[in-house]
Design a protein around this motif. Structure first.
Motif, PDB file in Angstrom:
ATOM      1  N   UNK A  49       2.855 -13.516 -34.494  1.00 18.80           N
ATOM      2  CA  UNK A  49       3.760 -13.904 -35.581  1.00 18.80           C
ATOM      3  C   UNK A  49       2.973 -14.748 -36.579  1.00 18.80           C
ATOM      4  N   UNK A  50       3.239 -14.647 -37.877  1.00 20.90           N
ATOM      5  CA  UNK A  50       4.298 -13.828 -38.460  1.00 20.90           C
ATOM      6  C   UNK A  50       3.850 -12.430 -38.878  1.00 20.90           C
ATOM      7  N   UNK A  51       2.548 -12.120 -38.781  1.00 14.05           N
ATOM      8  CA  UNK A  51       2.078 -10.890 -39.437  1.00 14.05           C
ATOM      9  C   UNK A  51       2.360  -9.602 -38.678  1.00 14.05           C
ATOM     10  N   UNK A  52       2.660  -9.687 -37.366  1.00 19.44           N
ATOM     11  CA  UNK A  52       2.959  -8.479 -36.613  1.00 19.44           C
ATOM     12  C   UNK A  52       1.739  -7.694 -36.163  1.00 19.44           C
ATOM     13  N   UNK A  53       0.546  -8.332 -36.240  1.00 24.27           N
ATOM     14  CA  UNK A  53      -0.674  -7.646 -35.780  1.00 24.27           C
ATOM     15  C   UNK A  53      -0.681  -7.552 -34.256  1.00 24.27           C
ATOM     16  N   UNK A 254       7.680  -9.643 -28.884  1.00 16.51           N
ATOM     17  CA  UNK A 254       7.702  -8.337 -28.223  1.00 16.51           C
ATOM     18  C   UNK A 254       9.147  -7.865 -28.303  1.00 16.51           C
ATOM     19  N   UNK A 255       9.362  -6.623 -28.636  1.00 16.83           N
ATOM     20  CA  UNK A 255      10.744  -6.139 -28.681  1.00 16.83           C
ATOM     21  C   UNK A 255      10.879  -4.890 -29.522  1.00 16.83           C
ATOM     22  N   UNK A 272      -7.227  -0.931 -33.415  1.00 15.41           N
ATOM     23  CA  UNK A 272      -8.061  -0.793 -34.608  1.00 15.41           C
ATOM     24  C   UNK A 272      -8.798   0.555 -34.557  1.00 15.41           C
ATOM     25  N   UNK A 273      -9.045   1.130 -35.719  1.00 21.17           N
ATOM     26  CA  UNK A 273      -9.727   2.422 -35.779  1.00 21.17           C
ATOM     27  C   UNK A 273     -11.144   2.258 -35.245  1.00 21.17           C
ATOM     28  N   UNK A 274     -11.538   3.183 -34.386  1.00 16.25           N
ATOM     29  CA  UNK A 274     -12.870   3.155 -33.808  1.00 16.25           C
ATOM     30  C   UNK A 274     -13.845   3.659 -34.860  1.00 16.25           C
ATOM     31  N   UNK A 275     -14.716   2.771 -35.368  1.00 16.22           N
ATOM     32  CA  UNK A 275     -15.594   3.212 -36.471  1.00 16.22           C
ATOM     33  C   UNK A 275     -16.961   3.658 -35.967  1.00 16.22           C
ATOM     34  N   UNK A 276     -17.068   3.899 -34.673  1.00 15.87           N
ATOM     35  CA  UNK A 276     -18.369   4.357 -34.149  1.00 15.87           C
ATOM     36  C   UNK A 276     -18.587   5.836 -34.469  1.00 15.87           C
TER      37      UNK A 276
END
Ligand code: C2E
Ligand code: CA
Ligand code: CA
Ligand code: CA
Length: 276
Positions: A49-53, A254-255, A272-276
């Motif tokens: 919180x608060x960004x939701x990441x 969580x919810x 996160x996108x795998x940048x390999x």
């Protein structure tokens, strides 16, 4: 007609499960379910919180029953505890979740994985050793594992407290689940090596913008701050609740407002996108 009767019988059967005798067919089926590969794990995102990441996920067990479909834990975890297969079930959950999360942590090194532990699992004095062995074999970092424990008589036992201390010293974090619902929550806080408080969803549901509705949530979150614990609100279903929790200083949520429990392939879309 026959299918209808069957369905009705099935529903009744599930309803009456708590009173079922230990020798019933469901119990026999549950004894074999682990070996027969019928258990599944869903993963519910836990966000900052608060960004939701994405901060982590909680592993939630399901039983893919060959005739009854996907069963929720309320329909078989209490039975597993009664017939003594919770140890085996718990080991499977921990091994499966650790195997999965060891892969995910390559894409997200800070990903926290929460796993539920039944108080009955702590009856087994080999529990701490089993957990550490599973982490070693799967390569999942102890510092990324959060064990969620609820109240139960056994947790007050010195032997169980000692096991949690061993796990805590190994870097594993301990969360008190459903915090605030049991009458001895506060005593556990003093006795156990606790790192995380999970505010029970019942108190989150009472957040309605009035100071009275949020009184318990506010008190629990304040307690968490005083003790420097991580705080996670469960059962967040609306933006208004998320906003109020943020104002009250809650760290994570969580919810259903964020996501339902997801199969692993859907949880992966949060990484996160795998940048390999
Ligand atoms: P819990 O640990 O409190 O898990 C959270 C429960 O709340 C989950 O139910 C989840 O699906 C549900 N939930 C999540 N977000 C919301 C929301 O926004 N609103 C509402 N109303 N509910 C929400 P689930 O998966 O049916 O699990 C029920 C309980 O079964 C868990 O409660 C936990 O105590 C137990 N359990 C689940 N997996 C395991 C396991 O692997 N081992 C053990 N020993 N117990 C487990
Ligand atoms: Ca459920
Ligand atoms: Ca939990
Ligand atoms: Ca809970």
């Amino acid at each position: 007609r026959q299918a209808e009767e069957q369905a009705a019988g099935r529903a009744a059967w599930v309803c009456y499960e708590p009173g079922m005798a230990a020798g019933s067919p469901l119990a026999e089926q549950l004894r074999r379910a682990v070996a027969e590969g019928q258990l599944r794990l869903l993963y519910q995102p836990i966000v900052a919180l608060p960004d939701g990441a994405l901060a982590g996920a909680e592993a939630l067990v399901r039983w893919a029953h060959p005739e009854r479909g996907l069963l929720e834990p309320d329909a078989f975890v209490p039975l597993a505890e009664r017939i003594g297969v919770i140890g085996e079930l718990g080991r499977w959950v921990l091994h499966e979740a650790s195997t999965q999360a060891a892969r995910w942590q390559k894409r997200m090194p800070a990903l926290q994985l929460n796993v539920n532990v039944s108080p009955r699992q702590l009856d087994d004095e080999g529990f701490a050793g089993q957990v550490l062995g599973i982490l070693e074999r799967t390569g999942f970092f102890p510092g990324n594992l959060v064990l969620e424990v609820t109240e139960g008589a056994v947790i007050g036992e010195p032997a169980s407290v000692a096991q949690l201390a061993v796990l805590s010293n190994a870097g594993i974090r301990i969360a008190l689940d459903d915090f605030g619902t049991g009458y001895s929550s506060l005593r556990y806080l003093a006795r156990l090596p606790v790192d995380v408080l999970k505010l029970d969803r019942g108190f989150v549901a009472e957040l309605d913008g009035t100071s009275r509705g949020g009184a318990v949530a506010q008190a629990v979150l304040r307690l968490g701050q005083i003790l420097h614990l991580d705080t996670v609100a469960e059962g967040v279903e609306s933006e208004a609740q998320a906003r109020e929790l943020t104002l009250l200083g809650c760290h994570k949520a969580q919810g259903y407002f964020y996501a339902r429990p997801l199969p692993p392939s859907d949880l992966e879309r949060w990484l996160p996108v795998d940048d390999l």
